[in-house]
Design an enzyme around this catalytic site. Sequence first.
Site, PDB file in Angstrom:
ATOM      1  CB  CYS A   1      12.859   8.900   8.528  1.00 41.03           C
ATOM      2  SG  CYS A   1      14.110   7.777   7.599  1.00 41.03           S
TER       3      CYS A   1
ATOM      4  CE  LYS B   1      -1.957   2.860   2.867  1.00 37.50           C
ATOM      5  NZ  LYS B   1      -1.959   4.195   1.673  1.00 37.50           N
TER       6      LYS B   1
ATOM      7  N   GLY C   1       2.534   3.960  13.450  1.00 37.01           N
ATOM      8  CA  GLY C   1       3.179   3.040  13.876  1.00 37.01           C
ATOM      9  C   GLY C   1       2.445   2.177  14.980  1.00 37.01           C
TER      10      GLY C   1
ATOM     11  CB  THR D   1       6.252   7.661  16.100  1.00 38.02           C
ATOM     12  OG1 THR D   1       7.525   7.517  15.839  1.00 38.02           O
ATOM     13  CG2 THR D   1       5.869   6.918  17.577  1.00 38.02           C
TER      14      THR D   1
ATOM     15  CD  GLU E   1      12.950   0.174   9.941  1.00 34.33           C
ATOM     16  OE1 GLU E   1      13.546   1.318  10.382  1.00 34.33           O
ATOM     17  OE2 GLU E   1      13.269  -0.929   9.893  1.00 34.33           O
TER      18      GLU E   1
ATOM     19  CD  GLU F   1       9.391  12.610  11.987  1.00 32.20           C
ATOM     20  OE1 GLU F   1       8.425  12.138  12.188  1.00 32.20           O
ATOM     21  OE2 GLU F   1      10.446  12.174  11.290  1.00 32.20           O
TER      22      GLU F   1
HETATM   23  P1  NAD Z   1       2.208   8.355   7.724  1.00 32.82           P
HETATM   24  O1  NAD Z   1       2.561   7.454   9.116  1.00 32.82           O
HETATM   25  O2  NAD Z   1       1.245   9.219   7.859  1.00 32.82           O
HETATM   26  O3  NAD Z   1       1.819   7.410   6.538  1.00 32.82           O
HETATM   27  C1  NAD Z   1       2.590   6.224   6.231  1.00 32.82           C
HETATM   28  C2  NAD Z   1       1.846   5.170   5.489  1.00 32.82           C
HETATM   29  O4  NAD Z   1       0.756   4.848   6.610  1.00 32.82           O
HETATM   30  C3  NAD Z   1       0.958   5.728   4.480  1.00 32.82           C
HETATM   31  O5  NAD Z   1       0.696   4.498   3.489  1.00 32.82           O
HETATM   32  C4  NAD Z   1      -0.245   5.903   4.994  1.00 32.82           C
HETATM   33  O6  NAD Z   1      -1.444   5.883   4.164  1.00 32.82           O
HETATM   34  C5  NAD Z   1      -0.584   4.914   6.053  1.00 32.82           C
HETATM   35  N1  NAD Z   1      -1.662   5.276   7.115  1.00 32.82           N
HETATM   36  C6  NAD Z   1      -1.827   6.372   7.651  1.00 32.82           C
HETATM   37  N2  NAD Z   1      -3.003   6.305   8.713  1.00 32.82           N
HETATM   38  C7  NAD Z   1      -3.044   4.980   8.918  1.00 32.82           C
HETATM   39  C8  NAD Z   1      -3.905   4.217   9.420  1.00 32.82           C
HETATM   40  N3  NAD Z   1      -4.824   4.911  10.345  1.00 32.82           N
HETATM   41  N4  NAD Z   1      -3.987   2.854   9.417  1.00 32.82           N
HETATM   42  C9  NAD Z   1      -2.959   2.300   8.643  1.00 32.82           C
HETATM   43  N5  NAD Z   1      -2.281   2.974   7.790  1.00 32.82           N
HETATM   44  C10 NAD Z   1      -2.296   4.244   7.839  1.00 32.82           C
HETATM   45  O7  NAD Z   1       3.661   8.928   7.550  1.00 32.82           O
HETATM   46  P2  NAD Z   1       3.832   9.832   6.096  1.00 32.82           P
HETATM   47  O8  NAD Z   1       3.311  11.232   6.443  1.00 32.82           O
HETATM   48  O9  NAD Z   1       3.509   9.166   4.813  1.00 32.82           O
HETATM   49  O10 NAD Z   1       5.614   9.639   6.326  1.00 32.82           O
HETATM   50  C11 NAD Z   1       6.203  10.753   7.205  1.00 32.82           C
HETATM   51  C12 NAD Z   1       6.753   9.916   8.325  1.00 32.82           C
HETATM   52  O11 NAD Z   1       7.453   8.547   7.824  1.00 32.82           O
HETATM   53  C13 NAD Z   1       7.537  10.488   9.289  1.00 32.82           C
HETATM   54  O12 NAD Z   1       7.258  10.393  10.680  1.00 32.82           O
HETATM   55  C14 NAD Z   1       8.804   9.996   9.063  1.00 32.82           C
HETATM   56  O13 NAD Z   1      10.191   9.854   9.954  1.00 32.82           O
HETATM   57  C15 NAD Z   1       8.437   8.439   8.602  1.00 32.82           C
HETATM   58  N6  NAD Z   1       9.589   7.750   7.783  1.00 32.82           N
HETATM   59  C16 NAD Z   1      10.367   6.778   8.583  1.00 32.82           C
HETATM   60  C17 NAD Z   1      11.346   6.267   7.868  1.00 32.82           C
HETATM   61  C18 NAD Z   1      11.958   5.261   8.508  1.00 32.82           C
HETATM   62  O14 NAD Z   1      12.879   4.151   7.724  1.00 32.82           O
HETATM   63  N7  NAD Z   1      12.405   5.131   9.835  1.00 32.82           N
HETATM   64  C19 NAD Z   1      11.452   6.314   6.526  1.00 32.82           C
HETATM   65  C20 NAD Z   1      10.598   7.523   5.942  1.00 32.82           C
HETATM   66  C21 NAD Z   1       9.709   8.126   6.593  1.00 32.82           C
END
Ligand code: NAD
Length: 494
Positions: free
Chosen positions: A295, A185, A243, A240, A261, A394
């Site tokens: 990230c 996804k 997550g 987070t 992650e 962040e």
């Molecule tokens: P996000 O958590 O909003 O979304 C990530 C994914 O989760 C997307 O596909 C989104 O559609 C899905 N998602 C959102 N809400 C959900 C829910 N309620 N249930 C299930 N899935 C859901 O993050 P983002 O805005 O896309 O990305 C930014 C974040 O990602 C930052 O916090 C960044 O630090 C982190 N990030 C971490 C790494 C790493 O390797 N540690 C790498 C890249 C980004």
Amino acid sequence: MTTTWHELADKISPRTGLLIEGRFQDAGEAFSVIAPRNGKSVADVSFASVHDVDKAVASARAAFEDGRWSKRAPAERKAVLMTWAELCRANADELALLMALEMGKPAHEAKAIEVRAVANTLAWFGEACDKILDELPHTSRDALALITREPAGVVGAVVPWNFPLTMAGWKVAPALAAGCSVVLKPAENSPLSALRFAELGLEAGLPEGVFNVVNGHGHIAGRALGEHPDVDVLTFTGSTEVGRYFLDYAAKSNLKRVYLELGGKSANIIFPDADLDKAASTAAWSIFFNQGEMCTAGSRLLVHESIHDEVVARVSAIASAMQPADPLSDDAAMGALVSKEHLERVETMVETGAKDRAELIVGGERVNADSGGYYFPPTIFDHVAPDAYIAQEEVFGPVLSVSTFKDDAEALAIANGTRYGLASAVWTQNLDRAVAISRGLRVGVCWVNCYEEGDMTIPFGGVKESGFGRDKSLHALEKFFDLKSTWIQLSEPS
Ligand code: NAD
């Protein structure tokens, strides 16, 4: 390339359906993917319902059970992954352009960095396929014991938009190399590159159903994957906050294994004996590259008080010269933030940050608004209290907070003083100090006199609220195998 990114953008016609059972299918509801560069729609894309996710998981399950991939000879899986890598390289312009259009990063960087990364990831795990060994431990002579690695089954992969293909590759390549089937996804903002990537996978010879893509909303499609009783492993990269939901989804459903992650608030720690030129320019790059939407962004600069003025002057000069521009321009050093909502979030965080023990010295306000796009310039807060808002939260944008320290112990205490533990860097010529500080940092990745270095042999991931599990390297494969122990009792040897 001879054509410009703009000319290519006029011609491009992205895939917009869901990929299920090897076919692109239009699903019920379509949503526009908006280009951050100008606020205009690029394409209307199908977003999966819970029912569509069920179909994708069923397709992955059927493929897994009949062995069309899971039981194929490792050398055959390897050939497909290697061909897929080549096809990504051959279609680099198109993949890069799709990423630039959907999430706003400069197209030339997407091509040079991200397409290269995803191709390398596919090739590296492809190459690993036929080098994975099982174990045959020593036992007494009347028994034979085998420890075998078996593909874990159906993998759900949920990824963010900031490095759409790098993140997808880090999940999909080891999962497929292990023999699993996958349902990916992509983030709401970045389905277009994922769909083209998947199409190239089919062209490379992935059997139908082995790799499925369900574009969609996180709270619908992401949640449906997280809660699905027939998904065996869920690998997630994102915030987070989200997550935490995945742990909850797993607890409420089938106790699937979850790997996270998550976010970060990484520190660049600069000591007076460092190569200040290199340290300062790398510190600027580490927070402004990819619009700060990274990230591992070096969002906290910790400088020894004796070199504060010099380092801040150098980083500020780089920041002021590095302005965001149209991602389709070949000299753009930064592009646009991913969306209007994210731009507003960054603006609000900067306003809030300015009120809490921090001094705004560079940037701080949206630029290029006439374009209709979402551009935010490099922004620096100085004299930031280590526990102030902007040093703890962040931002996921080009916003740096600078704090000072007096000695090594204080540097370490400030660096470790957040809920995150993804990455950090230490800058010093003193080997003893470099080792002592890197040993003391509670992070998953530590750089000494560099930033963002690493290759596919080196694992990547965090500790604390930055998550657990590792992408990249042979360790990433462990997530997608189940260990089976088989004990065979033999007759007494004659
Ligand atoms: P996000 O958590 O909003 O979304 C990530 C994914 O989760 C997307 O596909 C989104 O559609 C899905 N998602 C959102 N809400 C959900 C829910 N309620 N249930 C299930 N899935 C859901 O993050 P983002 O805005 O896309 O990305 C930014 C974040 O990602 C930052 O916090 C960044 O630090 C982190 N990030 C971490 C790494 C790493 O390797 N540690 C790498 C890249 C980004």
